[in-house]
Design an enzyme around this catalytic site. Structure first.
Site: not given
Ligand code: AMP
Ligand code: ZN
Length: 140
Positions: A102, A104
């Site tokens: 992922h 951010h």
């Protein structure tokens, strides 16, 4: 499409866990972080499960990078942010806690409380050069 039955982000992708989705395309989904560092903090993930930066497929990495850029543009335009940090943690030693790749996207506002986690200061030039030689793959 590959999924890990024990992965919370795969569960979000499958609709088994709730998420506040703010963007999606063929290869990516972006949703709000439930522990936001600042207002508007979101995460971009590939639909295909991969553990981290070292294992993500190049086409998925390209897609999440482009999705992160889309969000960065919106953060600026819609939230009135003054800047944005785009952060990936790869490995537990680098603070990764969820092992589905992922990115951010953290909006930054003038005067917000976030601070660099290290103290910038001049390094030892010899040691910098030694590390660079290792990164280059040089064998001494
Ligand atoms: P990292 O520590 O870089 O692996 O980031 C994981 C992020 O996922 C953290 O910022 C968490 O707040 C966030 N997070 C964990 N579970 C959820 C969830 N169910 N929905 C949204 N964000 C989550
Ligand atoms: Zn996953």
């Amino acid at each position: 499409m590959s999924a890990d039955p024990d992965c919370i982000f795969c569960k979000i992708l499958a609709g088994e866990l709730p998420a506040t989705i703010v963007d999606q395309d063929e290869h990516t989904v972006s949703f709000m972080d439930i522990h936001p560092a600042t207002r508007g903090h979101a995460l971009v993930i590939p639909r295909a499960h991969s553990r981290d930066l070292l294992s993500i497929e190049p086409n998925d990495l390209e897609a999440v990078a482009l999705a992160a850029k889309r969000l960065a543009e919106r953060v600026n335009e819609y939230l009135g942010a003054d800047g944005v940090n785009v952060i990936n943690s790869c490995g537990a030693a680098a603070w990764q806690t969820v092992f589905h790749f992922h990115i951010h996207v953290i909006p930054r506002y003038k005067g917000d409380p976030l601070r660099l986690p290290w103290v910038p200061g001049p390094g030892d030039p010899v040691e910098i050069a030694a590390a660079a030689a290792q990164l280059n793959g040089s064998t001494d």
